[in-house]
Design a protein around this motif. Structure first.
Motif, PDB file in Angstrom:
ATOM      1  N   PHE A 100      -4.556  -0.431   4.497  1.00 47.32           N
ATOM      2  CA  PHE A 100      -5.414  -0.677   5.660  1.00 47.32           C
ATOM      3  C   PHE A 100      -4.872  -0.113   6.975  1.00 47.32           C
ATOM      4  O   PHE A 100      -5.480  -0.334   8.024  1.00 47.32           O
ATOM      5  CB  PHE A 100      -5.636  -2.185   5.833  1.00 47.32           C
ATOM      6  N   GLY A 101      -3.732   0.555   6.964  1.00 48.90           N
ATOM      7  CA  GLY A 101      -3.149   1.053   8.207  1.00 48.90           C
ATOM      8  C   GLY A 101      -2.623  -0.110   9.039  1.00 48.90           C
ATOM      9  O   GLY A 101      -2.066  -1.063   8.499  1.00 48.90           O
ATOM     10  N   ASP A 102      -2.836  -0.047  10.341  1.00 53.56           N
ATOM     11  CA  ASP A 102      -2.326  -1.099  11.234  1.00 53.56           C
ATOM     12  C   ASP A 102      -3.277  -2.279  11.382  1.00 53.56           C
ATOM     13  O   ASP A 102      -2.990  -3.214  12.123  1.00 53.56           O
ATOM     14  CB  ASP A 102      -2.019  -0.517  12.617  1.00 53.56           C
ATOM     15  N   ARG A 103      -4.394  -2.245  10.683  1.00 56.16           N
ATOM     16  CA  ARG A 103      -5.377  -3.334  10.774  1.00 56.16           C
ATOM     17  C   ARG A 103      -4.779  -4.641  10.245  1.00 56.16           C
ATOM     18  O   ARG A 103      -4.116  -4.654   9.215  1.00 56.16           O
ATOM     19  CB  ARG A 103      -6.609  -2.962   9.953  1.00 56.16           C
ATOM     20  N   VAL A 104      -5.003  -5.725  10.959  1.00 55.85           N
ATOM     21  CA  VAL A 104      -4.538  -7.049  10.545  1.00 55.85           C
ATOM     22  C   VAL A 104      -5.693  -8.048  10.551  1.00 55.85           C
ATOM     23  O   VAL A 104      -5.811  -8.880   9.657  1.00 55.85           O
ATOM     24  CB  VAL A 104      -3.398  -7.551  11.466  1.00 55.85           C
ATOM     25  N   ASN A 105      -6.547  -7.983  11.562  1.00 57.35           N
ATOM     26  CA  ASN A 105      -7.633  -8.955  11.720  1.00 57.35           C
ATOM     27  C   ASN A 105      -8.579  -8.930  10.522  1.00 57.35           C
ATOM     28  O   ASN A 105      -8.980  -7.872  10.050  1.00 57.35           O
ATOM     29  CB  ASN A 105      -8.431  -8.675  13.000  1.00 57.35           C
ATOM     30  N   ILE A 161      12.458 -15.713   3.522  1.00 58.41           N
ATOM     31  CA  ILE A 161      11.486 -15.009   2.686  1.00 58.41           C
ATOM     32  C   ILE A 161      11.082 -13.683   3.351  1.00 58.41           C
ATOM     33  O   ILE A 161       9.998 -13.160   3.114  1.00 58.41           O
ATOM     34  CB  ILE A 161      10.241 -15.880   2.375  1.00 58.41           C
ATOM     35  N   SER A 162      11.992 -13.135   4.151  1.00 59.92           N
ATOM     36  CA  SER A 162      11.693 -11.914   4.897  1.00 59.92           C
ATOM     37  C   SER A 162      11.398 -10.727   3.984  1.00 59.92           C
ATOM     38  O   SER A 162      10.569  -9.882   4.329  1.00 59.92           O
ATOM     39  CB  SER A 162      12.819 -11.583   5.873  1.00 59.92           C
ATOM     40  N   GLU A 163      12.050 -10.638   2.821  1.00 58.37           N
ATOM     41  CA  GLU A 163      11.772  -9.525   1.898  1.00 58.37           C
ATOM     42  C   GLU A 163      10.336  -9.597   1.384  1.00 58.37           C
ATOM     43  O   GLU A 163       9.668  -8.572   1.252  1.00 58.37           O
ATOM     44  CB  GLU A 163      12.766  -9.512   0.737  1.00 58.37           C
ATOM     45  N   LEU A 164       9.858 -10.804   1.103  1.00 58.41           N
ATOM     46  CA  LEU A 164       8.462 -10.966   0.675  1.00 58.41           C
ATOM     47  C   LEU A 164       7.515 -10.545   1.797  1.00 58.41           C
ATOM     48  O   LEU A 164       6.535  -9.839   1.564  1.00 58.41           O
ATOM     49  CB  LEU A 164       8.181 -12.420   0.297  1.00 58.41           C
ATOM     50  N   ARG A 165       7.820 -10.990   3.003  1.00 57.76           N
ATOM     51  CA  ARG A 165       6.966 -10.648   4.148  1.00 57.76           C
ATOM     52  C   ARG A 165       6.945  -9.139   4.412  1.00 57.76           C
ATOM     53  O   ARG A 165       5.896  -8.560   4.681  1.00 57.76           O
ATOM     54  CB  ARG A 165       7.407 -11.415   5.394  1.00 57.76           C
ATOM     55  N   LYS A 166       8.109  -8.484   4.322  1.00 55.50           N
ATOM     56  CA  LYS A 166       8.171  -7.032   4.519  1.00 55.50           C
ATOM     57  C   LYS A 166       7.350  -6.307   3.457  1.00 55.50           C
ATOM     58  O   LYS A 166       6.663  -5.327   3.767  1.00 55.50           O
ATOM     59  CB  LYS A 166       9.625  -6.551   4.464  1.00 55.50           C
ATOM     60  N   ALA A 167       7.435  -6.750   2.216  1.00 54.66           N
ATOM     61  CA  ALA A 167       6.688  -6.106   1.132  1.00 54.66           C
ATOM     62  C   ALA A 167       5.180  -6.263   1.330  1.00 54.66           C
ATOM     63  O   ALA A 167       4.404  -5.346   1.031  1.00 54.66           O
ATOM     64  CB  ALA A 167       7.122  -6.680  -0.213  1.00 54.66           C
ATOM     65  N   VAL A 168       4.758  -7.409   1.853  1.00 52.36           N
ATOM     66  CA  VAL A 168       3.332  -7.632   2.136  1.00 52.36           C
ATOM     67  C   VAL A 168       2.865  -6.697   3.249  1.00 52.36           C
ATOM     68  O   VAL A 168       1.797  -6.077   3.153  1.00 52.36           O
ATOM     69  CB  VAL A 168       3.068  -9.112   2.493  1.00 52.36           C
ATOM     70  N   VAL A 169       3.659  -6.566   4.313  1.00 52.64           N
ATOM     71  CA  VAL A 169       3.307  -5.668   5.412  1.00 52.64           C
ATOM     72  C   VAL A 169       3.207  -4.231   4.902  1.00 52.64           C
ATOM     73  O   VAL A 169       2.270  -3.496   5.242  1.00 52.64           O
ATOM     74  CB  VAL A 169       4.333  -5.784   6.574  1.00 52.64           C
ATOM     75  N   SER A 170       4.132  -3.827   4.058  1.00 47.61           N
ATOM     76  CA  SER A 170       4.120  -2.471   3.511  1.00 47.61           C
ATOM     77  C   SER A 170       2.864  -2.220   2.677  1.00 47.61           C
ATOM     78  O   SER A 170       2.208  -1.181   2.812  1.00 47.61           O
ATOM     79  CB  SER A 170       5.375  -2.255   2.664  1.00 47.61           C
ATOM     80  N   ALA A 171       2.508  -3.166   1.809  1.00 45.85           N
ATOM     81  CA  ALA A 171       1.298  -3.022   0.982  1.00 45.85           C
ATOM     82  C   ALA A 171       0.052  -3.002   1.866  1.00 45.85           C
ATOM     83  O   ALA A 171      -0.882  -2.216   1.620  1.00 45.85           O
ATOM     84  CB  ALA A 171       1.219  -4.161  -0.034  1.00 45.85           C
ATOM     85  N   ARG A 172       0.029  -3.849   2.879  1.00 40.38           N
ATOM     86  CA  ARG A 172      -1.121  -3.900   3.784  1.00 40.38           C
ATOM     87  C   ARG A 172      -1.277  -2.590   4.546  1.00 40.38           C
ATOM     88  O   ARG A 172      -2.368  -2.026   4.631  1.00 40.38           O
ATOM     89  CB  ARG A 172      -0.960  -5.058   4.768  1.00 40.38           C
ATOM     90  N   LYS A 173      -0.177  -2.061   5.080  1.00 43.63           N
ATOM     91  CA  LYS A 173      -0.235  -0.811   5.844  1.00 43.63           C
ATOM     92  C   LYS A 173      -0.636   0.367   4.960  1.00 43.63           C
ATOM     93  O   LYS A 173      -1.365   1.256   5.403  1.00 43.63           O
ATOM     94  CB  LYS A 173       1.097  -0.539   6.531  1.00 43.63           C
ATOM     95  N   ALA A 174      -0.177   0.382   3.710  1.00 46.72           N
ATOM     96  CA  ALA A 174      -0.529   1.475   2.807  1.00 46.72           C
ATOM     97  C   ALA A 174      -2.028   1.514   2.540  1.00 46.72           C
ATOM     98  O   ALA A 174      -2.611   2.589   2.372  1.00 46.72           O
ATOM     99  CB  ALA A 174       0.241   1.340   1.490  1.00 46.72           C
TER     100      ALA A 174
END
Length: 186
Positions: free
Chosen positions: A74-79, A59-72
Motif C-alpha cells: 500500500f505504500g505510505d498509506r495507513v488510514n 514486539i518491535s520485530e513483529l511491528r517492523k515486519a507489519v510495516v514492511s508488508a504494509r508498505k510493499a
C-alpha cells in the motif's frame, strides 16, 4: 504489459515474505487441532491461534515486519487499513499482568506443526491449549479483498514453551476425578 515482462523474465520478482518467530506469549483461542469454520459466508475453514503479549514485552520485530508488508502493498498509506495488533484491555478472564498488552491472531488453511520446548511433536490436543505459554512462527501478509484492506499474520508453526492455567477452565480427567474407592457396592 506485465504479462510480457513475466514471459520474458524481466518482471521484478515478488518481495519474499518474511517469517518471524514471536516472543514467548500466552496462547488464547487455539483452533490448531481442527480448523474453525469461517464466519464469512462461503469462507474456508482455517486453523488459528491468538497469542497475548505483556505490555513490557518487546514486539518491535513483529511491528517492523507489519510495516514492511504494509508498505510493499500500500505504500505510505495507513488510514483505513486493518492492523493485526489488538489491545488486551477488553478481554475478560486474563491474568492481570496481560492487561495493557496486545495480542495477535494468526491463521492458516494448513494445519500448523506443534512442538514442545525440546522440538518433539505434540499430538495430544490436551497438551496444547488456551493458557499455555508458546511462541509461533508467523508471516505478515498484506491483503486487499472484498473491500477489506490491511495486514494480518499467516500461521506457520507453534512451539509450546510451558504450561499455564487453562483459560477455558477445562480440567484433564486425572485432575477432575478422585481415586475410585473399591469398597463401594452398587
Amino acid at each position: 504489459d506485465e504479462r510480457v515482462k513475466v514471459a520474458t523474465g524481466t518482471a521484478s520478482p515478488k518481495p519474499k515474505r518474511k517469517t518471524i518467530i514471536t516472543p514467548k506469549g500466552l496462547a488464547m483461542c487455539t483452533f490448531v487441532w481442527e480448523p474453525r469454520e469461517s464466519m464469512n459466508e462461503g469462507g474456508q475453514a482455517q486453523y488459528s491461534c491468538s497469542v497475548l503479549f505483556k505490555k513490557s514485552q518487546d514486539i518491535s520485530e513483529l511491528r517492523k515486519a507489519v510495516v514492511s508488508a504494509r508498505k510493499a502493498k500500500f505504500g505510505d498509506r495507513v488510514n483505513g487499513l486493518k492492523d493485526p495488533f489488538r489491545s488486551t484491555d477488553d478481554l475478560q478472564g486474563l491474568p492481570k499482568d496481560y492487561k495493557g498488552g496486545v495480542y495477535i491472531t494468526a491463521k492458516s488453511k494448513q494445519k500448523p506443526g506443534i512442538v514442545d520446548a525440546d522440538r518433539e511433536f505434540i499430538t495430544d490436543s490436551m497438551d496444547f491449549y488456551a493458557g499455555c505459554m508458546c511462541r509461533i512462527s508467523v508471516t505478515p501478509f498484506a491483503f486487499d479483498r472484498n473491500g477489506a484492506k490491511g495486514v494480518t499474520f499467516l500461521l506457520n508453526n507453534i512451539q509450546k514453551l510451558g504450561d499455564g492455567p487453562r483459560l477455558d477452565g477445562r480440567k484433564s480427567a486425572d485432575e477432575e476425578f478422585a481415586d475410585a474407592d473399591d469398597d463401594d457396592d452398587y
